[in-house]
Design a protein around this motif. Structure first.
Motif, PDB file in Angstrom:
ATOM      1  N   VAL A  20       0.837  -1.204   0.000  1.00 57.40           N
ATOM      2  CA  VAL A  20       0.000   0.000   0.000  1.00 57.40           C
ATOM      3  C   VAL A  20       0.868   1.248   0.000  1.00 57.40           C
ATOM      4  CG1 VAL A  20      -1.582   1.378   1.407  1.00 57.40           C
ATOM      5  CG2 VAL A  20      -1.997  -1.067   1.117  1.00 57.40           C
ATOM      6  N   GLN A  21       0.540   2.184  -0.901  1.00 61.21           N
ATOM      7  CA  GLN A  21       1.215   3.478  -0.970  1.00 61.21           C
ATOM      8  C   GLN A  21       0.151   4.548  -1.195  1.00 61.21           C
ATOM      9  OE1 GLN A  21       4.857   3.454  -3.552  1.00 61.21           O
ATOM     10  NE2 GLN A  21       4.209   1.362  -4.005  1.00 61.21           N
ATOM     11  N   PRO A  22       0.182   5.610  -0.421  1.00 59.69           N
ATOM     12  CA  PRO A  22      -0.855   6.645  -0.534  1.00 59.69           C
ATOM     13  C   PRO A  22      -0.980   7.190  -1.958  1.00 59.69           C
ATOM     14  CG  PRO A  22       0.514   7.018   1.401  1.00 59.69           C
ATOM     15  CD  PRO A  22       1.173   5.925   0.620  1.00 59.69           C
ATOM     16  N   GLY A  23      -2.194   7.180  -2.472  1.00 58.88           N
ATOM     17  CA  GLY A  23      -2.465   7.756  -3.782  1.00 58.88           C
ATOM     18  C   GLY A  23      -2.075   6.894  -4.961  1.00 58.88           C
ATOM     19  N   LEU A  24      -1.555   5.686  -4.711  1.00 56.66           N
ATOM     20  CA  LEU A  24      -1.121   4.814  -5.797  1.00 56.66           C
ATOM     21  C   LEU A  24      -1.906   3.502  -5.778  1.00 56.66           C
ATOM     22  CD1 LEU A  24       2.761   5.266  -5.580  1.00 56.66           C
ATOM     23  CD2 LEU A  24       1.183   6.377  -7.172  1.00 56.66           C
ATOM     24  N   ARG A  25      -2.080   2.925  -6.950  1.00 58.88           N
ATOM     25  CA  ARG A  25      -2.804   1.654  -7.064  1.00 58.88           C
ATOM     26  C   ARG A  25      -1.830   0.503  -6.800  1.00 58.88           C
ATOM     27  NH1 ARG A  25      -4.648  -1.973 -11.539  1.00 58.88           N
ATOM     28  NH2 ARG A  25      -6.708  -2.747 -10.930  1.00 58.88           N
ATOM     29  N   THR A  26      -2.131  -0.307  -5.796  1.00 60.74           N
ATOM     30  CA  THR A  26      -1.274  -1.437  -5.443  1.00 60.74           C
ATOM     31  C   THR A  26      -2.124  -2.693  -5.270  1.00 60.74           C
ATOM     32  OG1 THR A  26      -1.427  -1.144  -3.035  1.00 60.74           O
ATOM     33  CG2 THR A  26       0.274   0.133  -4.197  1.00 60.74           C
ATOM     34  N   VAL A  27      -1.466  -3.854  -5.331  1.00 63.31           N
ATOM     35  CA  VAL A  27      -2.178  -5.124  -5.179  1.00 63.31           C
ATOM     36  C   VAL A  27      -2.750  -5.240  -3.770  1.00 63.31           C
ATOM     37  CG1 VAL A  27      -2.013  -7.631  -5.342  1.00 63.31           C
ATOM     38  CG2 VAL A  27      -0.658  -6.205  -6.891  1.00 63.31           C
ATOM     39  N   GLN A  28      -1.932  -4.959  -2.768  1.00 64.21           N
ATOM     40  CA  GLN A  28      -2.406  -5.026  -1.389  1.00 64.21           C
ATOM     41  C   GLN A  28      -3.587  -4.084  -1.175  1.00 64.21           C
ATOM     42  OE1 GLN A  28       0.315  -3.534   1.577  1.00 64.21           O
ATOM     43  NE2 GLN A  28      -0.637  -4.693   3.236  1.00 64.21           N
ATOM     44  N   GLY A  29      -3.481  -2.884  -1.718  1.00 65.92           N
ATOM     45  CA  GLY A  29      -4.551  -1.909  -1.553  1.00 65.92           C
ATOM     46  C   GLY A  29      -5.869  -2.386  -2.134  1.00 65.92           C
ATOM     47  N   GLU A  30      -5.820  -3.002  -3.320  1.00 69.46           N
ATOM     48  CA  GLU A  30      -7.044  -3.487  -3.960  1.00 69.46           C
ATOM     49  C   GLU A  30      -7.659  -4.649  -3.180  1.00 69.46           C
ATOM     50  OE1 GLU A  30      -8.704  -2.233  -6.539  1.00 69.46           O
ATOM     51  OE2 GLU A  30      -7.263  -0.605  -6.728  1.00 69.46           O
ATOM     52  N   ILE A  31      -6.810  -5.547  -2.673  1.00 69.03           N
ATOM     53  CA  ILE A  31      -7.341  -6.694  -1.925  1.00 69.03           C
ATOM     54  C   ILE A  31      -7.910  -6.230  -0.585  1.00 69.03           C
ATOM     55  CG2 ILE A  31      -6.782  -8.908  -0.852  1.00 69.03           C
ATOM     56  CD1 ILE A  31      -4.685  -9.317  -3.045  1.00 69.03           C
ATOM     57  N   GLU A  32      -7.239  -5.294   0.073  1.00 71.73           N
ATOM     58  CA  GLU A  32      -7.768  -4.792   1.346  1.00 71.73           C
ATOM     59  C   GLU A  32      -9.099  -4.067   1.146  1.00 71.73           C
ATOM     60  OE1 GLU A  32      -4.733  -2.600   3.406  1.00 71.73           O
ATOM     61  OE2 GLU A  32      -3.645  -4.426   3.970  1.00 71.73           O
ATOM     62  N   LYS A  33      -9.246  -3.352   0.035  1.00 68.22           N
ATOM     63  CA  LYS A  33     -10.538  -2.721  -0.270  1.00 68.22           C
ATOM     64  C   LYS A  33     -11.617  -3.777  -0.479  1.00 68.22           C
ATOM     65  CE  LYS A  33      -9.435  -0.013  -3.737  1.00 68.22           C
ATOM     66  NZ  LYS A  33      -9.585   0.982  -4.835  1.00 68.22           N
ATOM     67  N   ALA A  34     -11.248  -4.870  -1.156  1.00 64.96           N
ATOM     68  CA  ALA A  34     -12.214  -5.941  -1.414  1.00 64.96           C
ATOM     69  C   ALA A  34     -12.637  -6.618  -0.115  1.00 64.96           C
ATOM     70  CB  ALA A  34     -11.606  -6.963  -2.378  1.00 64.96           C
ATOM     71  N   VAL A  35     -11.677  -6.879   0.772  1.00 65.52           N
ATOM     72  CA  VAL A  35     -12.001  -7.502   2.057  1.00 65.52           C
ATOM     73  C   VAL A  35     -12.930  -6.598   2.867  1.00 65.52           C
ATOM     74  CG1 VAL A  35     -11.062  -8.279   4.269  1.00 65.52           C
ATOM     75  CG2 VAL A  35      -9.883  -8.881   2.142  1.00 65.52           C
ATOM     76  N   GLU A  36     -12.640  -5.307   2.863  1.00 66.97           N
ATOM     77  CA  GLU A  36     -13.493  -4.364   3.598  1.00 66.97           C
ATOM     78  C   GLU A  36     -14.898  -4.316   3.000  1.00 66.97           C
ATOM     79  OE1 GLU A  36     -13.555   0.289   5.155  1.00 66.97           O
ATOM     80  OE2 GLU A  36     -11.960  -0.392   3.805  1.00 66.97           O
ATOM     81  N   GLU A  37     -14.972  -4.404   1.670  1.00 69.29           N
ATOM     82  CA  GLU A  37     -16.281  -4.337   1.017  1.00 69.29           C
ATOM     83  C   GLU A  37     -17.154  -5.539   1.362  1.00 69.29           C
ATOM     84  OE1 GLU A  37     -18.197  -3.895  -3.485  1.00 69.29           O
ATOM     85  OE2 GLU A  37     -16.112  -3.308  -3.101  1.00 69.29           O
ATOM     86  N   ILE A  38     -16.557  -6.730   1.441  1.00 69.95           N
ATOM     87  CA  ILE A  38     -17.386  -7.912   1.710  1.00 69.95           C
ATOM     88  C   ILE A  38     -17.628  -8.131   3.202  1.00 69.95           C
ATOM     89  CG2 ILE A  38     -16.553  -9.022  -0.398  1.00 69.95           C
ATOM     90  CD1 ILE A  38     -14.957 -10.977   1.406  1.00 69.95           C
TER      91      ILE A  38
END
Length: 245
Positions: A20-38
Motif C-alpha cells: 500500500v502506498q498513498p495515492g497509488l494503485r497497489t495489489v495489497q490496496g485493492e485486496i484490502e478494499k475488497a475484504v473491507e467491502e465484503i
C-alpha cells in the motif's frame, strides 16, 4: 476471528507494486478494499513476498483476519466478485491463527522470462532482449548461485538488511525457440535480487563482462556498477512453499 489464507494471481503491469502506498494503485490496496467491502471491516493483508511495480504473480500467498464466517468457497467467490480483472483469488482456506503468509513460508519460487526478439504481444510479460545470449554461459553462472551465499551485491542498496544470506535450492536456465526462462527457488529473497541476478547474467552472457566478475560478486559481496537490473515485467512469483500440516 478467522484467519484466511489466499493464493493470488495478478498481472502486475497496472500496479505500483504490492505494498500500500498513498495515492497509488497497489495489489495489497485493492485486496484490502475488497475484504473491507465484503466484510464491512478493515483488515491487514499480509503477503509472502512483496513484489515491485510491474512484477506478476501466478502463486502469491497472503493471509488476513476477519470476523466473517462463510466458509472458504463463499469467501473466495465474494472476493473475486468485487476485485478488478487484473487480480484473481485462486484458492482460499481458513488456517490456524498463528499462520503468517510471510513468516510461515519455507521457500519462494520465482521465474524470469526473456524473449530474444521484439514482440508487441509479449512486451508486457517478457524482457525483450533482441541481442546475443549465450545459454551455456547462463547455465554456468546460474550454477554458481546454488547453496548459501551473501547476496548483498544483488540487493537494492536502500533495502539491504543485517543479514543478506539466502539459501538457493534451484537455479536453472532453459531455452525454447526465442524464449529464455530462469527458475530460482530459495528460502528468502532480497529486494531486487532476482532481477539483479538475471540482468547481470544476461549482460555477462552477451560479452559485456567476464564470468569471473559474477564469481567475485558472490565471493566479495558489495553493490557494484557491474550489476545490471533486469526490467520488472519479465518476473513472476510462481509459488510459495509451506510446511505440510
Amino acid at each position: 476471528m478467522h484467519n484466511y489464507k489466499i493464493t493470488i494471481e495478478y498481472d502486475g503491469g497496472g500496479f505500483n507494486g504490492w505494498q500500500v502506498q498513498p495515492g497509488l494503485r497497489t495489489v495489497q490496496g485493492e485486496i484490502e478494499k475488497a475484504v473491507e467491502e465484503i466484510s464491512g471491516r478493515k483488515s491487514n493483508v499480509i503477503c509472502a513476498g512483496r513484489t515491485d511495480a510491474g512484477v506478476h504473480a501466478f502463486g502469491q500467498v497472503a493471509n488476513f483476519k476477519s470476523r466473517i464466517d462463510w466458509g472458504d468457497e463463499r469467501v473466495l467467490k465474494a472476493l473475486n466478485r468485487v476485485l478488478p480483472d487484473d487480480i484473481v483469488i485462486l484458492e482460499c482456506e481458513e488456517v490456524g491463527s498463528d499462520f503468517n503468509a510471510r513468516y510461515s513460508a519455507l521457500a519462494r519460487h520465482y521465474e524470469y522470462r526473456i524473449y530474444n526478439a521484439r514482440s508487441s504481444i509479449r512486451r508486457n510479460f517478457y524482457w525483450q532482449y533482441p541481442a546475443r545470449i549465450n545459454l551455456a554461459c547462463l547455465k554456468r553462472l546460474s550454477a554458481m548461485i546454488m547453496g548459501e551465499h551473501d547476496f548483498k551485491s544483488f540487493c537494492v542498496r536502500k533495502s539491504q538488511k543485517e543479514s543478506n544470506l539466502c539459501t538457493v535450492t534451484k537455479s536453472h536456465w532453459t531455452k525454447r525457440d526465442k524464449e529464455y526462462t530462469f527458475q530460482i527457488i530459495a528460502n528468502r529473497f532480497l529486494h531486487g535480487m532476482v532481477r539483479s541476478l538475471v540482468g547481470t547474467m544476461i549482460k555477462i552472457s552477451a560479452g559485456f563482462s567476464e564470468e569471473e566478475v559474477f564469481e567475485e560478486l558472490l565471493a566479495k559481496p558489495k553493490r557494484s556498477e557491474k550489476v545490471f537490473t533486469a526490467p520488472p515485467n519479465g518476473l513472476y512469483l510462481m509459488e510459495v512453499a509451506y510446511e505440510i500440516e
